[in-house]
Scaffold this motif. Structure first.
Motif, PDB file in Angstrom:
ATOM      1  N   ALA A   1       0.825  -1.193   0.000  1.00  0.00           N
ATOM      2  CA  ALA A   1       0.000   0.000   0.000  1.00  0.00           C
ATOM      3  C   ALA A   1       0.867   1.254   0.000  1.00  0.00           C
ATOM      4  CB  ALA A   1      -0.923   0.004   1.215  1.00  0.00           C
ATOM      5  N   VAL A   2       1.928   1.251   0.795  1.00  0.00           N
ATOM      6  CA  VAL A   2       2.777   2.437   0.885  1.00  0.00           C
ATOM      7  C   VAL A   2       3.549   2.645  -0.413  1.00  0.00           C
ATOM      8  CG1 VAL A   2       4.715   3.474   2.115  1.00  0.00           C
ATOM      9  CG2 VAL A   2       2.921   2.299   3.376  1.00  0.00           C
ATOM     10  N   ALA A   3       4.055   1.558  -0.987  1.00  0.00           N
ATOM     11  CA  ALA A   3       4.817   1.657  -2.224  1.00  0.00           C
ATOM     12  C   ALA A   3       3.910   1.804  -3.443  1.00  0.00           C
ATOM     13  CB  ALA A   3       5.707   0.424  -2.388  1.00  0.00           C
ATOM     14  N   GLY A   4       2.649   1.441  -3.318  1.00  0.00           N
ATOM     15  CA  GLY A   4       1.716   1.483  -4.441  1.00  0.00           C
ATOM     16  C   GLY A   4       0.844   2.715  -4.413  1.00  0.00           C
ATOM     17  N   ASP A   5      -0.439   2.489  -4.527  1.00  0.00           N
ATOM     18  CA  ASP A   5      -1.393   3.587  -4.641  1.00  0.00           C
ATOM     19  C   ASP A   5      -1.994   4.027  -3.314  1.00  0.00           C
ATOM     20  OD1 ASP A   5      -1.069   3.679  -7.413  1.00  0.00           O
ATOM     21  OD2 ASP A   5      -2.558   2.104  -7.725  1.00  0.00           O
ATOM     22  N   MET A  33      -0.809  -2.459  10.147  1.00  0.00           N
ATOM     23  CA  MET A  33      -0.164  -2.393  11.462  1.00  0.00           C
ATOM     24  C   MET A  33       1.033  -3.332  11.542  1.00  0.00           C
ATOM     25  SD  MET A  33      -1.557   0.059  13.020  1.00  0.00           S
ATOM     26  CE  MET A  33      -0.722  -0.138  14.586  1.00  0.00           C
ATOM     27  N   THR A  34       0.921  -4.499  10.917  1.00  0.00           N
ATOM     28  CA  THR A  34       2.062  -5.422  10.890  1.00  0.00           C
ATOM     29  C   THR A  34       3.249  -4.774  10.188  1.00  0.00           C
ATOM     30  OG1 THR A  34       0.641  -7.379  10.936  1.00  0.00           O
ATOM     31  CG2 THR A  34       2.875  -7.679  10.084  1.00  0.00           C
ATOM     32  N   ALA A  35       3.008  -4.194   9.020  1.00  0.00           N
ATOM     33  CA  ALA A  35       4.084  -3.552   8.262  1.00  0.00           C
ATOM     34  C   ALA A  35       4.680  -2.374   9.037  1.00  0.00           C
ATOM     35  CB  ALA A  35       3.566  -3.089   6.906  1.00  0.00           C
ATOM     36  N   ALA A  36       3.827  -1.548   9.631  1.00  0.00           N
ATOM     37  CA  ALA A  36       4.325  -0.385  10.376  1.00  0.00           C
ATOM     38  C   ALA A  36       5.170  -0.813  11.572  1.00  0.00           C
ATOM     39  CB  ALA A  36       3.152   0.480  10.840  1.00  0.00           C
ATOM     40  N   ASN A  37       4.681  -1.790  12.331  1.00  0.00           N
ATOM     41  CA  ASN A  37       5.424  -2.243  13.511  1.00  0.00           C
ATOM     42  C   ASN A  37       6.717  -2.950  13.121  1.00  0.00           C
ATOM     43  OD1 ASN A  37       3.920  -1.404  15.912  1.00  0.00           O
ATOM     44  ND2 ASN A  37       2.276  -2.669  15.098  1.00  0.00           N
ATOM     45  N   GLU A  38       6.685  -3.779  12.083  1.00  0.00           N
ATOM     46  CA  GLU A  38       7.908  -4.459  11.638  1.00  0.00           C
ATOM     47  C   GLU A  38       8.931  -3.458  11.113  1.00  0.00           C
ATOM     48  OE1 GLU A  38       8.995  -7.582  11.951  1.00  0.00           O
ATOM     49  OE2 GLU A  38       7.170  -8.133  13.005  1.00  0.00           O
ATOM     50  N   PRO A  95       1.397  -6.468  16.012  1.00  0.00           N
ATOM     51  CA  PRO A  95       0.026  -6.714  16.446  1.00  0.00           C
ATOM     52  C   PRO A  95      -0.123  -8.079  17.106  1.00  0.00           C
ATOM     53  CG  PRO A  95       0.145  -6.973  14.073  1.00  0.00           C
ATOM     54  CD  PRO A  95       1.501  -6.514  14.538  1.00  0.00           C
ATOM     55  N   LEU A  96      -0.975  -8.111  18.112  1.00  0.00           N
ATOM     56  CA  LEU A  96      -1.194  -9.332  18.882  1.00  0.00           C
ATOM     57  C   LEU A  96      -2.197 -10.250  18.207  1.00  0.00           C
ATOM     58  CD1 LEU A  96      -0.527 -10.790  21.559  1.00  0.00           C
ATOM     59  CD2 LEU A  96      -2.423  -9.558  22.601  1.00  0.00           C
ATOM     60  N   PRO A  98      -5.612 -10.289  14.852  1.00  0.00           N
ATOM     61  CA  PRO A  98      -6.236  -9.541  13.760  1.00  0.00           C
ATOM     62  C   PRO A  98      -7.007  -8.332  14.304  1.00  0.00           C
ATOM     63  CG  PRO A  98      -6.592 -11.886  13.450  1.00  0.00           C
ATOM     64  CD  PRO A  98      -5.977 -11.712  14.818  1.00  0.00           C
ATOM     65  N   ASN A  99      -6.903  -7.234  13.584  1.00  0.00           N
ATOM     66  CA  ASN A  99      -7.556  -5.969  13.928  1.00  0.00           C
ATOM     67  C   ASN A  99      -6.861  -5.225  15.061  1.00  0.00           C
ATOM     68  OD1 ASN A  99      -9.489  -4.686  12.435  1.00  0.00           O
ATOM     69  ND2 ASN A  99     -11.226  -5.615  13.463  1.00  0.00           N
ATOM     70  N   CYS A 100      -5.734  -5.698  15.530  1.00  0.00           N
ATOM     71  CA  CYS A 100      -4.993  -5.042  16.606  1.00  0.00           C
ATOM     72  C   CYS A 100      -4.482  -3.689  16.116  1.00  0.00           C
ATOM     73  CB  CYS A 100      -3.810  -5.925  17.031  1.00  0.00           C
ATOM     74  SG  CYS A 100      -2.869  -5.302  18.430  1.00  0.00           S
ATOM     75  N   ARG A 101      -4.617  -2.681  16.966  1.00  0.00           N
ATOM     76  CA  ARG A 101      -4.173  -1.330  16.636  1.00  0.00           C
ATOM     77  C   ARG A 101      -3.017  -0.877  17.527  1.00  0.00           C
ATOM     78  NH1 ARG A 101      -8.512   1.985  18.133  1.00  0.00           N
ATOM     79  NH2 ARG A 101      -9.200   0.261  19.409  1.00  0.00           N
ATOM     80  N   CYS A 102      -2.436  -1.793  18.267  1.00  0.00           N
ATOM     81  CA  CYS A 102      -1.362  -1.442  19.200  1.00  0.00           C
ATOM     82  C   CYS A 102      -0.062  -1.193  18.462  1.00  0.00           C
ATOM     83  CB  CYS A 102      -1.165  -2.544  20.225  1.00  0.00           C
ATOM     84  SG  CYS A 102      -2.605  -2.791  21.279  1.00  0.00           S
ATOM     85  N   THR A 103       0.818  -0.477  19.131  1.00  0.00           N
ATOM     86  CA  THR A 103       2.138  -0.210  18.600  1.00  0.00           C
ATOM     87  C   THR A 103       3.137  -0.212  19.753  1.00  0.00           C
ATOM     88  OG1 THR A 103       3.372   1.246  17.092  1.00  0.00           O
ATOM     89  CG2 THR A 103       1.966   2.320  18.749  1.00  0.00           C
ATOM     90  N   GLU A 104       4.347   0.231  19.501  1.00  0.00           N
ATOM     91  CA  GLU A 104       5.399   0.280  20.521  1.00  0.00           C
ATOM     92  C   GLU A 104       6.145   1.607  20.433  1.00  0.00           C
ATOM     93  OE1 GLU A 104       7.226  -4.079  21.012  1.00  0.00           O
ATOM     94  OE2 GLU A 104       7.331  -3.332  18.960  1.00  0.00           O
ATOM     95  N   GLY A 105       6.840   1.929  21.509  1.00  0.00           N
ATOM     96  CA  GLY A 105       7.688   3.098  21.538  1.00  0.00           C
ATOM     97  C   GLY A 105       8.926   2.831  22.364  1.00  0.00           C
ATOM     98  N   LEU A 106       9.934   3.642  22.185  1.00  0.00           N
ATOM     99  CA  LEU A 106      11.161   3.504  22.977  1.00  0.00           C
ATOM    100  C   LEU A 106      11.011   4.254  24.290  1.00  0.00           C
ATOM    101  CD1 LEU A 106      13.893   4.043  20.239  1.00  0.00           C
ATOM    102  CD2 LEU A 106      13.020   1.888  21.140  1.00  0.00           C
ATOM    103  N   VAL A 107      11.512   3.658  25.360  1.00  0.00           N
ATOM    104  CA  VAL A 107      11.512   4.323  26.660  1.00  0.00           C
ATOM    105  C   VAL A 107      12.898   4.299  27.253  1.00  0.00           C
ATOM    106  CG1 VAL A 107       9.092   3.949  27.203  1.00  0.00           C
ATOM    107  CG2 VAL A 107      10.740   2.198  27.804  1.00  0.00           C
TER     108      VAL A 107
END
Length: 107
Positions: A1-5, A33-38, A95-96, A98-107
């Motif tokens: 999606a990011v590389a395409g349309d 979400m999988t792509a963003a988190n990976e 994501p944990l 399907p439909n998971c919207r969680c993410t991570e951050g550095l602390v």
């Protein structure tokens, strides 16, 4: 999606393939979400390898508003930047499910 349309076009392609709007939305959200988190984890790994982050850097689980009970229970859990969460169900991060919207951050 990011590389395409874009994400909307990816959703349209998925909808055409599965024929169900709810399922298409779930697949699009989960895969995005999988792509963003990976991608985020890959950038942290590169930064770690380049010496831009230290080995004692921690990663924190960020559950979104309205998260399911499993994800809400992981909110603010931390792991080593090169390791996994103590809760074995969490693995190396979202994501944990399907439909998971969680993410991570550095602390």
């Amino acid at each position: 999606a990011v590389a395409g349309d874009g994400i909307s076009a990816a959703y349209d392609d998925i909808l055409a393939a599965v024929g169900d709007a709810d399922r298409a939305q779930m697949i699009a959200r989960t895969e995005t979400m999988t792509a963003a988190n990976e991608g985020q984890r890959a950038s942290w790994s590169s930064a770690l390898d380049a010496g831009l982050l230290s080995n004692d850097t921690k990663v924190e689980w960020i559950a979104t508003s309205g998260a399911c009970d499993d994800c809400a229970g992981l909110d603010r859990a931390t792991r080593p930047i090169d390791g996994e969460y103590e809760d074995s169900d969490a693995g190396d991060g979202p994501p944990l499910h399907p439909n998971c919207r969680c993410t991570e951050g550095l602390v």
